[in-house]
Design an enzyme around this catalytic site. Structure first.
Site, PDB file in Angstrom:
ATOM      1  N   HIS A  85       0.833  -1.216   0.000  1.00 40.78           N
ATOM      2  CA  HIS A  85       0.000   0.000   0.000  1.00 40.78           C
ATOM      3  C   HIS A  85       0.858   1.254   0.000  1.00 40.78           C
ATOM      4  CE1 HIS A  85       0.243   1.489   4.261  1.00 40.78           C
ATOM      5  NE2 HIS A  85       0.521   0.227   4.539  1.00 40.78           N
TER       6      HIS A  85
ATOM      7  N   ASP B 161       5.971   2.853   6.905  1.00 43.22           N
ATOM      8  CA  ASP B 161       4.603   2.357   6.655  1.00 43.22           C
ATOM      9  C   ASP B 161       3.879   3.298   5.709  1.00 43.22           C
ATOM     10  OD1 ASP B 161       2.175   1.072   6.760  1.00 43.22           O
ATOM     11  OD2 ASP B 161       1.707   1.659   8.803  1.00 43.22           O
TER      12      ASP B 161
ATOM     13  N   GLU C 276      -5.404   1.567   2.215  1.00 44.26           N
ATOM     14  CA  GLU C 276      -5.192   0.407   3.100  1.00 44.26           C
ATOM     15  C   GLU C 276      -5.446   0.783   4.553  1.00 44.26           C
ATOM     16  OE1 GLU C 276      -2.670  -2.245   5.760  1.00 44.26           O
ATOM     17  OE2 GLU C 276      -2.645  -0.094   5.502  1.00 44.26           O
ATOM     18  N   GLU C 277      -4.966   1.964   4.934  1.00 44.57           N
ATOM     19  CA  GLU C 277      -4.972   2.326   6.363  1.00 44.57           C
ATOM     20  C   GLU C 277      -6.377   2.470   6.941  1.00 44.57           C
ATOM     21  OE1 GLU C 277      -2.477   2.143   8.198  1.00 44.57           O
ATOM     22  OE2 GLU C 277      -0.654   2.634   7.097  1.00 44.57           O
TER      23      GLU C 277
ATOM     24  N   ASP D  72       4.939  -4.751   3.298  1.00 40.95           N
ATOM     25  CA  ASP D  72       4.466  -3.668   4.173  1.00 40.95           C
ATOM     26  C   ASP D  72       5.398  -3.542   5.370  1.00 40.95           C
ATOM     27  OD1 ASP D  72       2.998  -1.738   5.474  1.00 40.95           O
ATOM     28  OD2 ASP D  72       1.141  -2.903   5.597  1.00 40.95           O
TER      29      ASP D  72
HETATM   30  N1  BES Z   1       1.465  -1.649   8.139  1.00 42.66           N
HETATM   31  C1  BES Z   1       0.339  -1.870   8.989  1.00 42.66           C
HETATM   32  C2  BES Z   1       0.096  -3.306   9.287  1.00 42.66           C
HETATM   33  C3  BES Z   1       0.954  -3.975  10.271  1.00 42.66           C
HETATM   34  C4  BES Z   1       1.421  -3.363  11.408  1.00 42.66           C
HETATM   35  C5  BES Z   1       1.201  -5.312  10.069  1.00 42.66           C
HETATM   36  C6  BES Z   1       2.162  -4.080  12.278  1.00 42.66           C
HETATM   37  C7  BES Z   1       1.941  -6.039  10.937  1.00 42.66           C
HETATM   38  C8  BES Z   1       2.434  -5.411  12.048  1.00 42.66           C
HETATM   39  C9  BES Z   1      -0.931  -1.405   8.317  1.00 42.66           C
HETATM   40  O1  BES Z   1      -0.741  -0.342   7.465  1.00 42.66           O
HETATM   41  C10 BES Z   1      -1.923  -1.045   9.393  1.00 42.66           C
HETATM   42  O2  BES Z   1      -1.706  -0.132  10.143  1.00 42.66           O
HETATM   43  N2  BES Z   1      -3.001  -1.819   9.474  1.00 42.66           N
HETATM   44  C11 BES Z   1      -4.029  -1.605  10.438  1.00 42.66           C
HETATM   45  C12 BES Z   1      -5.168  -2.574  10.279  1.00 42.66           C
HETATM   46  C13 BES Z   1      -5.763  -2.701   8.902  1.00 42.66           C
HETATM   47  C14 BES Z   1      -6.801  -3.789   8.869  1.00 42.66           C
HETATM   48  C15 BES Z   1      -6.283  -1.421   8.386  1.00 42.66           C
HETATM   49  C16 BES Z   1      -3.544  -1.818  11.845  1.00 42.66           C
HETATM   50  O3  BES Z   1      -2.697  -2.687  12.076  1.00 42.66           O
HETATM   51  O4  BES Z   1      -4.048  -1.109  12.741  1.00 42.66           O
HETATM   52 ZN    ZN Z   2       1.045  -0.448   6.481  1.00 44.42          ZN
END
Ligand code: BES
Ligand code: ZN
Length: 424
Positions: free
Chosen positions: A246, A258, A290-291, A315
């Site tokens: 993303h 990120d 994505e976020e 990611d």
């Molecule tokens: N890069 C993160 C995901 C992540 C963080 C994966 C730490 C593994 C370890 C991603 O951009 C993110 O912040 N995702 C959200 C959830 C998603 C379903 C939108 C999160 O982790 O809060």
């Molecule tokens: Zn991310």
């Protein structure tokens, strides 16, 4: 100076013969460079900055990515889709009573707003906010105070709303404020505060505490784009391996690790593979939104999954001890393939499980997917996630492993005979 010029070809030959240039590189084998990838991180996170879904920064980033992929020679499509746009206009949290004070807070992404006067109520602490944490506690009409961790922000807010709470305040389980997403518009307003403020409120509510929470936020449907570059397969062009990550960020964060890091590594893989044929088609897909809740990858899977046989997601690959390979746990074979590929490439990896990124959208649809990740840095989702948070060598390693994995995935499996160069 400069009088003794050596012809370039002679120099090249000399370097090759004494082993200064690996033969593979000279023959056109894919060689990604950390410095090229890092230049993308600098542009995306340094020059453009935050790339919030539906805002100008995200659109600027999409144009940059499309231009890069075109420059490498790939046809590029902008795959547009609608998503629930969210913007917090103002967030206020106040302690009321004899010693009133303001508490610094951020909206959890996709929170529903409060009435314009805010919500005023008693505060009830509910631990982590799991169902069992509510036993013996009455929260009807209350502002619930919950600690971050163990379950998602969304689950905490759903649990509170189901018990009649009026609003939720989530305090961090480490220093600072982390405002994650609720993934869809919440039933009741929810905000994030720091760990220190959370602990102070936790103490204060034991003796009775009233607070006011005010959230002004915009919810509307907007359109954004996934950027798709296609490298057509030479043998089975209808079978597609997706390599993606993303490119959006959370509000206020330049999102260097990120996920400018993953985005940049995908571009570098695309550049390195430009002149190397693959039997299957490889699509380089940079996902938007994505976020907020994996909306870009979900839209891609919903509309363009036909022919997709596997997916690799990068990611947060620019910071941390060691590369990790894993997925949600649905398909161990692709993780094993990655572990083998890493071994072959001399890259140390550890296995892990995670779902909170775009590979999860593919796995949900039954498509084998792999997640490459390097761990969570202290600047995650903060204004301090700047390019210096990212190590070019890590980007190079992520790109090298991705290339090794993709070259494996882009060969049809056994039982599907391949005769190179002949389409069937
Ligand atoms: N890069 C993160 C995901 C992540 C963080 C994966 C730490 C593994 C370890 C991603 O951009 C993110 O912040 N995702 C959200 C959830 C998603 C379903 C939108 C999160 O982790 O809060
Ligand atoms: Zn991310």
């Amino acid at each position: 100076m400069g009088s003794s010029r050596v012809p370039l070809s002679l120099l090249l030959g000399l370097c090759l013969s004494v082993g200064l240039i690996p033969l593979a590189a000279a023959q056109g084998a894919p060689v990604p460079a950390g410095a090229s990838a890092y230049a993308h991180v600098q542009h995306l996170a340094g020059t453009i900055g935050p790339r919030v879904a539906g805002m100008a920064g995200e659109r600027q980033a999409a144009e940059y990515l499309a231009a890069q992929l075109r420059q490498y020679g790939y046809p590029v499509e902008l795959h547009s889709f609608q998503f629930p746009f969210f913007e917090a206009r103002s967030v206020q949290v106040q302690v009321l009573g004899a010693a009133p004070r303001a508490v610094v807070a951020q909206a959890l992404l996709l929170t529903t707003p409060t009435p314009s006067a805010g919500i005023e109520a008693d505060v009830v602490a509910v631990g982590l906010g799991r169902p069992e944490d509510y036993e013996g506690r009455r929260v009807t009409g209350a502002i619930v105070l919950a600690e971050r961790g163990v379950i998602t922000f969304r689950e905490k807010v759903v649990n509170a709303a189901a018990r009649g709470a009026a609003a939720v305040v989530v305090y961090n389980n480490q220093a600072g404020i982390v405002a994650g997403t609720l993934q869809q518009r919440s039933e009741i307003p929810a905000v994030a505060i720091s760990q220190d403020d959370g602990r102070a409120l936790l103490d204060a509510q034991r003796g009775g505490l009233r607070m006011r929470v005010m959230v002004d936020a915009v919810h509307e449907t907007r359109t954004t784009v996934n950027v798709v570059g296609t490298k057509r397969g030479t043998v089975r062009p209808d079978e597609i391996v997706v390599v993606g990550g993303h490119y959006d960020s959370v509000p206020r964060s330049p999102g260097a690790n990120d996920n400018a890091s993953g985005t940049a590594s995908v571009l570098e893989v695309a550049r390195a593979l430009a002149s190397i044929p693959t039997p299957r088609t490889v699509q380089f897909v940079l996902f938007a939104a994505e976020e907020l809740g994996l909306f870009g990858s979900a839209a891609f899977v919903a509309e363009r999954r036909q022919g997709v046989v596997a997916m690799v997601n990068l990611d947060m690959v620019g910071w941390g001890e060691r590369l990790m390979v894993g997925n949600t746990g649905r398909d161990e074979a692709i993780v094993e393939l990655a572990v083998q590929a890493a071994q072959g490439a001399g890259i140390q990896v550890t296995r892990f499980r995670a779902g909170a990124s775009d590979h999860a959208s593919f796995e949900r649809a039954g498509i084998p997917a792999l997640f490459l990740h390097r761990g969570v840095d202290p600047d995650y989702h903060r204004p301090t996630d700047v390019p210096s948070n990212v190590d070019p060598r890590h980007l190079e390693e992520a790109a090298r492993l991705t290339i090794a994995v993709v070259q494996e995935l882009a060969r049809p499996r056994s039982g599907q005979p391949v005769s190179a160069g002949m389409a069937d």
